[in-house]
Design an enzyme around this catalytic site. Structure first.
Site, mmCIF file in Angstrom:
data_model
loop_
_atom_site.group_PDB
_atom_site.id
_atom_site.type_symbol
_atom_site.label_atom_id
_atom_site.label_comp_id
_atom_site.label_asym_id
_atom_site.label_seq_id
_atom_site.Cartn_x
_atom_site.Cartn_y
_atom_site.Cartn_z
ATOM 1 N N TYR A 134 2.558 -7.380 2.353
ATOM 2 C CA TYR A 134 2.468 -6.642 1.090
ATOM 3 C C TYR A 134 1.017 -6.362 0.733
ATOM 4 O O TYR A 134 0.101 -7.015 1.218
ATOM 5 C CB TYR A 134 3.183 -7.380 -0.046
ATOM 6 N N CYS A 135 0.839 -5.362 -0.120
ATOM 7 C CA CYS A 135 -0.473 -5.000 -0.646
ATOM 8 C C CYS A 135 -0.286 -4.611 -2.100
ATOM 9 O O CYS A 135 0.593 -5.155 -2.775
ATOM 10 C CB CYS A 135 -1.101 -3.867 0.180
ATOM 11 N N GLY A 136 -1.054 -3.674 -2.601
ATOM 12 C CA GLY A 136 -0.933 -3.265 -3.994
ATOM 13 C C GLY A 136 0.357 -2.521 -4.290
ATOM 14 O O GLY A 136 1.106 -2.888 -5.189
ATOM 15 N N ILE A 158 2.722 -5.686 -4.645
ATOM 16 C CA ILE A 158 2.614 -6.675 -5.721
ATOM 17 C C ILE A 158 3.028 -6.071 -7.061
ATOM 18 O O ILE A 158 3.552 -6.770 -7.933
ATOM 19 C CB ILE A 158 1.182 -7.286 -5.797
#
Length: 133
Positions: free
Chosen positions: A94-96, A123
């Site tokens: 996952y990232c932003g 996130i």
């Protein structure tokens, strides 16, 4: 008669390689599966939870927090730190918002990792589902 009006001579066809001499085509890129925040929450409560991989930069962690128990390796360091990632355990990246982690998941699949998925929405989706930081 002008040169451009004269009929052209037939030229011999250009030699081409036969199909048997062509280099093999690259294998198709594996499709990256995605999980929602709710699906990831359920997976984390399962007997065999996935490794959750945070690929954001360090400065993003203080602003948005991270998913509890996740491993932080920024996207740019993934190729040099592959040895830190298990091949015998599912991985959810996952990232932003899910774009960078999608590319990381695709890269890991190309490197031979078996089950790699992307957290759809990153996130931001995790926080929107009220799972907290």
């Amino acid at each position: 008669m002008f040169n451009w009006m004269k009929p052209k001579k037939k030229e011999a066809p250009i030699a081409t390689r036969s199909d048997s001499n062509r280099p093999p085509a690259e294998p198709p890129t594996p499709a990256v599966g995605e999980v929602s925040a709710a699906e990831l929450q359920a997976l984390l409560k399962s007997p065999t939870p996935p490794l959750v991989l945070d690929v954001r930069e360090a400065y993003e962690l203080t602003a948005d927090g991270l998913i509890p128990g996740s491993v932080h390796i920024p996207m740019r360091f993934i190729p040099n730190r592959l040895s830190e990632l298990p091949r015998d355990r599912p991985i959810v990246a996952y990232c932003g918002v899910g774009a960078r982690s999608y590319y990381v998941a695709e890269f890991l699949l190309k490197q031979g990792y078996g089950e790699v998925k992307n957290l759809r929405g990153g996130i931001i989706a995790w926080q929107a589902a009220n799972f907290g930081k």
